[in-house]
Design a protein around this motif. Sequence first.
Motif, PDB file in Angstrom:
ATOM      1  N   ASP A  64      -7.414  -1.394  -3.664  1.00  0.00           N
ATOM      2  CA  ASP A  64      -6.692  -2.243  -2.705  1.00  0.00           C
ATOM      3  C   ASP A  64      -5.385  -1.547  -2.324  1.00  0.00           C
ATOM      4  OD1 ASP A  64      -5.318  -4.198  -1.305  1.00  0.00           O
ATOM      5  OD2 ASP A  64      -5.600  -5.765  -2.830  1.00  0.00           O
ATOM      6  N   LYS A  65      -5.469  -0.764  -1.252  1.00  0.00           N
ATOM      7  CA  LYS A  65      -4.316   0.053  -0.838  1.00  0.00           C
ATOM      8  C   LYS A  65      -3.128  -0.813  -0.399  1.00  0.00           C
ATOM      9  CE  LYS A  65      -6.471   4.091  -1.309  1.00  0.00           C
ATOM     10  NZ  LYS A  65      -7.782   3.958  -1.832  1.00  0.00           N
ATOM     11  N   ALA A  66      -3.410  -1.988   0.156  1.00  0.00           N
ATOM     12  CA  ALA A  66      -2.311  -2.885   0.548  1.00  0.00           C
ATOM     13  C   ALA A  66      -1.560  -3.347  -0.704  1.00  0.00           C
ATOM     14  CB  ALA A  66      -2.851  -4.080   1.324  1.00  0.00           C
ATOM     15  N   ARG A  67      -2.283  -3.648  -1.751  1.00  0.00           N
ATOM     16  CA  ARG A  67      -1.654  -4.025  -3.024  1.00  0.00           C
ATOM     17  C   ARG A  67      -0.821  -2.855  -3.551  1.00  0.00           C
ATOM     18  NH1 ARG A  67      -4.804  -5.845  -8.563  1.00  0.00           N
ATOM     19  NH2 ARG A  67      -2.959  -5.935  -9.877  1.00  0.00           N
ATOM     20  N   ALA A  68      -1.366  -1.657  -3.430  1.00  0.00           N
ATOM     21  CA  ALA A  68      -0.648  -0.469  -3.901  1.00  0.00           C
ATOM     22  C   ALA A  68       0.671  -0.305  -3.172  1.00  0.00           C
ATOM     23  CB  ALA A  68      -1.514   0.769  -3.715  1.00  0.00           C
TER      24      ALA A  68
END
Length: 138
Positions: free
Chosen positions: A13-17
Amino acid sequence: TFVDEVLAPQLQDKARARSKDGLGSAYTNPANLTDESLEVYLRPLTTSPLRKAQFHRYCIGMEPNPLVPIEPQLRASQVPVRAVWGTGDTFFVKSSPEELARIFPKFRGVRRVEGAQIFWPEERPEIVAEEARRLWTA
């Protein structure tokens, strides 16, 4: 483990990252954290039990301050040192530049980058280059 519970999910989950709950908290502008950077930084830490254990040992090795045992050698250093510090950094103690000034006999000052987080040099490499040139030509 920290790797399995915190780092590995950020690869999915790149948005979470990029959020303040992820690696994005280390960036002044989390949008600068590219997918490629996430892969380079995090993927190797998640690929085997050995690498997870090595990262765990690395993190433990950062507490307490790893410079304390070598402070006598640092005090003897005749190499000029200049600090460039992000004032928004929440990973290191705000008084760290003053501590470095106390330890290094040839300390040449500190430049503070207002609001910058710990990975600011990746976002602003021109400042690092400018300060390196300043130190080398002094």
